[in-house]
Design an enzyme around this catalytic site. Structure first.
Site, short mmCIF file in Angstrom:
data_model
loop_
_atom_site.label_atom_id
_atom_site.label_comp_id
_atom_site.label_asym_id
_atom_site.label_seq_id
_atom_site.Cartn_x
_atom_site.Cartn_y
_atom_site.Cartn_z
N LYS A 202 0.72 -0.77 0.31
CA LYS A 202 0.01 -0.27 0.15
C LYS A 202 0.89 1.44 -0.62
CE LYS A 202 -2.85 2.93 -0.12
NZ LYS A 202 -4.16 2.28 -0.50
N CYS A 258 -4.16 11.10 1.25
CA CYS A 258 -3.25 9.88 1.41
C CYS A 258 -1.99 10.15 0.66
CB CYS A 258 -4.49 8.52 0.61
SG CYS A 258 -5.85 8.34 1.61
N ARG A 325 -8.58 17.86 2.58
CA ARG A 325 -7.66 17.94 3.00
C ARG A 325 -6.07 17.96 2.53
NH1 ARG A 325 -9.74 12.36 5.88
NH2 ARG A 325 -10.44 12.08 4.00
#
Ligand SMILES: NC(=O)C1=CN([C@@H]2O[C@H](COP(=O)(O)OP(=O)(O)OC[C@H]3O[C@@H](n4cnc5c(N)ncnc54)[C@H](O)[C@@H]3O)[C@@H](O)[C@H]2O)C=CC1
Ligand SMILES: O=C(O)[C@H]1O[C@H](OP(=O)(O)OP(=O)(O)OC[C@H]2O[C@@H](n3ccc(=O)[nH]c3=O)[C@H](O)[C@@H]2O)[C@H](O)[C@@H](O)[C@@H]1O
Length: 446
Positions: A202, A258, A325
């Site tokens: 990931k 992310c 964000r």
């Protein structure tokens, strides 16, 4: 299968809805009561195209429930999916407080054997910690699975229903069959590996994509100085299958919940084992500088920022989401108002979220892109929403005080600019001006 999903944010909600579509019984849990209240009425707390229709369909067909009662949801499920946030700590490390808390609550609620599957992005070794936390709170048997999530906001439903691959990390081979059965409705491309490798896949994937973006942004910066056009360069590079054409769109850099968080977390993961991830540190640095390119181009075109009026198109970190964000817009708008500029902002979806996070007397909130441009000295495009691609650029020239368009996402074509009468600044393309006319482009596949 019977699933409980803990955390009903971008990942938990979309996963829950998609698992329900595939005929699983899903209970989505969140501690935020107001989210659950909305969701019970098929109202989504996040903007994600298509989500509300699917929530409604699943609710009607009684495959999906929403609750804040974690204990009841866990007791009625065989598989518990952890999808709570793992935001950054001030030093860049992932904050595991929420996932450890959720693991403790799941352990305390267990009434028999469960599979606990982590979808949140967690540093290597975290699933072992989760195992310890759960074990401290239950006497029942359980297994741990790492199933990192790869969906993108804005296309989250189709990414979940048609993923490139699914990664499953297990340490008990007996779980393989159940995990494949649960996921094969989405794709046959399932890679089963050990838990630590799944956790690393990931971070490595997000870091690699971020690297591609910073790489093309540096190429863009060089293109500007040597007179090449980065959009043509990206097309030519992308034709090589080993390179691939995706994630080569130059611009003002990546944002979102992310890439910034996960690149910093991976730098810390490496640092914790005495490895300096030099390449990734540069990727982060390049990205931080890239958003200021917008400010330098404004200075270059207008001289000074104090007292100028700037139209800003796009606040979300990417199109088709309300998520702001780590959006480049936050730093850019804040810098503009600090320098004394008046800013007229527009975003089709994200204005309320932006206003909650940053408001200032110098900001005017506009309901159309044209309104943001009216009377401004320049327009800066920060997010590549389709809305902006459709604006008539000839009209734009007539409402702007000075005909300057700074395109932070390279969305406009040479043809549009040639017809516009605008002075056009972009990222890594030659400076163009509709006023002086353009030589026709020779780019194109034969
Ligand atoms: N947003 C994205 O596009 C993607 C996110 N991820 C990862 O997935 C994880 C979740 O991300 P998002 O969905 O964006 O987060 P989010 O912040 O949108 O949602 C997390 C939710 O968990 C809830 N929550 C926290 N503790 C809880 C508890 N003990 N019990 C019940 N609910 C609880 C919060 O109230 C919140 O609604 C993160 O690790 C993220 O890195 C992975 C892939 C894509
Ligand atoms: O871990 C995550 O949360 C997710 O992070 C990203 O998804 P997301 O942040 O939703 O959106 P992207 O489409 O990847 O865009 C991220 C940022 O990069 C920028 N970007 C993207 C592509 C590109 O070529 N150039 C570029 O500047 C976008 O404008 C945006 O600000 C990954 O693409 C997902 O696979 C991953 O699951």
């Amino acid at each position: 299968m019977k699933l409980a999903v803990i955390g009903t944010g971008y990942v938990g909600l979309v996963s829950g809805v998609c698992f329900a579509l595939k005929d699983n019984k899903v209970i989505c849990v969140d501690l935020a009561e107001e989210k659950i209240k909305k969701l019970k009425q098929a109202e989504s707390p996040i903007y994600e195209p298509g989500i509300e229709e699917l929530i409604e369909q699943n609710l009607q067909e009684q495959r999906l429930e929403f609750t804040s009662d974690l204990e009841d949801a866990v007791r009625r499920s065989d598989i518990v999916i952890l999808a709570v946030g793992t935001p950054s700590l001030p030093n860049g490390e992932a904050n595991l407080q929420y996932i450890e808390q959720a693991a403790a609550e799941v352990g305390a609620a267990m009434n028999g054997y469960k599979i606990i599957m982590t979808k949140s992005t967690v540093p290597v070794g975290t699933n072992e910690k989760i195992r310890e936390v759960v074990a401290r709170h239950t006497r029942h048997a359980f297994d741990i699975v790492s199933a990192p999530e790869f969906l993108r906001e804005g296309s989250a439903i189709s990414d979940t229903l048609h993923p490139d691959r699914i990664i499953i990390g297990i340490d008990n081979p007996a779980l393989r069959e159940t995990m494949v059965e649960l996921h094969q409705d989405f794709t046959d491309n399932i890679y089963v590996t050990d838990i630590r490798s799944a956790e690393m896949i990931k971070y490595a994937s997000n870091a690699f994509l971020a690297t591609k973006i910073s790489f093309i942004n540096e190429i863009a910066n060089i293109c500007e100085k040597v007179g090449a056009d980065v959009t043509n360069v990206a097309v030519g590079m992308g034709m090589d299958k080993r390179i691939g054409s995706s994630f080569l769109q130059a611009g003002i850099g990546y944002g979102g919940s992310c890439f910034p968080k996960d690149t910093n977390a991976l730098i810390q993961i490496a640092g914790n084992v005495d490895y300096e991830f030099k390449l990734l540190k540069s990727v982060v640095e390049v990205n931080a500088d890239q958003r200021y390119m917008m400010i330098s181009k404004l200075r270059e075109s207008l001289g000074q920022l104090n007292g100028i009026h700037v139209g800003v198109w796009g606040l979300s970190f990417k199109p088709n989401t309300d998520d702001i964000r780590e959006a480049p817009s936050l730093e850019i708008v804040e810098t503009l108002v600090k320098e004394g500029a008046f800013v007229k902002v527009h975003d089709p979806i994200a204005m309320d979220k932006f206003r909650e996070q940053f408001n200032h007397e110098f900001i005017q909130w506009c309901s159309t892109p044209e309104e943001a441009a009216l009377g401004s000295d320049a327009v800066c495009l920060l997010t590549d929403w389709d809305h902006y691609k459709q604006v008539d650029l000839r009209m734009l020239g007539s409402v702007l005080r000075k005909p300057i368009l700074i395109d932070g996402r390279n969305v406009f074509t040479e043809q549009q600019i040639a017809e516009s009468g605008l002075e056009y600044y972009s990222v890594g393309r030659p400076r163009m001006s509709g006023l002086n006319g353009l030589s026709p482009s020779v780019a194109g596949a034969v």
